[in-house]
Design a protein around this motif. Structure first.
Motif, PDB file in Angstrom:
ATOM      1  N   HIS A 132       0.861  -1.187   0.000  1.00 46.92           N
ATOM      2  CA  HIS A 132       0.000   0.000   0.000  1.00 46.92           C
ATOM      3  C   HIS A 132       0.894   1.233   0.000  1.00 46.92           C
ATOM      4  N   PRO A 133       0.553   2.289  -0.741  1.00 48.16           N
ATOM      5  CA  PRO A 133       1.422   3.461  -0.807  1.00 48.16           C
ATOM      6  C   PRO A 133       1.583   4.200   0.517  1.00 48.16           C
ATOM      7  N   THR A 134       0.613   4.078   1.408  1.00 50.47           N
ATOM      8  CA  THR A 134       0.721   4.721   2.715  1.00 50.47           C
ATOM      9  C   THR A 134       1.037   3.718   3.808  1.00 50.47           C
ATOM     10  N   PHE A 135       0.433   2.542   3.730  1.00 54.61           N
ATOM     11  CA  PHE A 135       0.550   1.566   4.807  1.00 54.61           C
ATOM     12  C   PHE A 135       1.512   0.434   4.479  1.00 54.61           C
ATOM     13  N   GLY A 136       2.539   0.724   3.670  1.00 56.33           N
ATOM     14  CA  GLY A 136       3.490  -0.294   3.265  1.00 56.33           C
ATOM     15  C   GLY A 136       4.813  -0.240   3.997  1.00 56.33           C
TER      16      GLY A 136
END
Length: 270
Positions: free
Chosen positions: A208-212
């Motif tokens: 995920h782009p934020t939660f990676g």
């Protein structure tokens, strides 16, 4: 261990009080605070709790969103930014992270970046009077549209260098800058303008782009080499582990902190 800080978001499902008590229990002396949990707990109570447990504030997140495009909607909220300054000072912090904001509706990136500098210039006198330094944090390029039109250390330094070193500095986050071909040159250029350093890993595959974000040692970033470069530039302050990750959040926070502590020397300091 004396430099290790853990950001509140890493143990997202703990309250502010649980976080401070947990950090103290694991021998972690620094906290990266977020305005929301502090306000929910009460600023005065938060300051007292931190003092009672010997936990200091490495940074506060966040203020900024100067461009009019951000995930929370609306445009520049001057009052919210001033409240963030006041909160930072009240809990004993002196570094407030800024998120620039995404590209304006007219899609004019140069103008949006200039708006960031203008917004900081307006906030500086208020922050300086409170003894709070503003930390400009570049985010990863995939955040450019929505969250931050400053996506490289070089772009952020172009803004930072317009202001007095005592008032505005640079925040470095491994997740956001590790890919940059000019990373080490930019860190050397930054020198003592670096006033905040956050670490986490880049998971592969990227979920995920934020939660990676991963715990240091779980992904593709050579964090120790960045830590050495940040240190060579002159930064000797706390090193803050900041992780946005649904899997980490679903794990017992005590286990997360134990893992962070166990790997800090090898995976962060090297």
């Amino acid at each position: 261990m004396e430099r290790l800080s853990v950001n509140q978001i890493t143990v997202k499902h703990w309250s502010f009080e649980e976080t401070v008590r947990g950090l103290a229990r694991h021998g972690i002396g620094w906290l990266g605070a977020w305005t929301g949990p502090v306000e929910e707990y009460g600023t005065r109570r938060a300051a007292a709790l931190l003092r009672d447990h010997g936990v200091k504030v490495s940074s506060v997140c966040r203020a900024g969103f100067f461009t009019g495009r951000n995930p929370d909607g609306g445009g520049l909220d001057r009052e919210a930014n001033r409240r963030a300054v006041e909160l930072t000072a009240a809990i004993g912090g002196d570094v407030l992270y800024l998120v620039s904001g995404g590209v304006r509706d007219d899609l004019d990136l140069p103008r949006s970046r200039e708006a960031v500098a203008e917004g900081i210039a307006e906030l500086v006198p208020y922050a300086a009077s409170a003894g709070v330094r503003l930390a400009v944090e570049p985010l990863h390029p995939m955040m450019c549209a929505e969250r931050s039109v400053t996506v490289t250390l070089g772009q952020s330094l172009d803004i930072v260098e317009r202001f007095e070193p005592a008032h505005v500095g640079l925040a470095v986050d491994t997740y956001n800058v590790w890919w940059d071909p000019a990373l080490h040159a930019s860190l050397a250029r930054a020198g003592d303008r670096i006033i905040g350093y956050q670490v986490c890993d880049w998971l592969v595959p990227q979920p995920h782009p934020t939660f990676g974000r991963g715990i240091p040692g779980e992904g593709a970033i050579d964090i120790p080499s960045i830590t050495r470069a940040v240190g060579a530039a002159g930064y000797t302050g706390p090193i803050e582990v900041e992780i946005f990750n649904e899997g980490v959040w679903a794990t017992d926070p005590d286990d997360v902190l134990a893992t962070v502590v166990a790997g800090f020397g090898r995976h962060v300091l090297g």
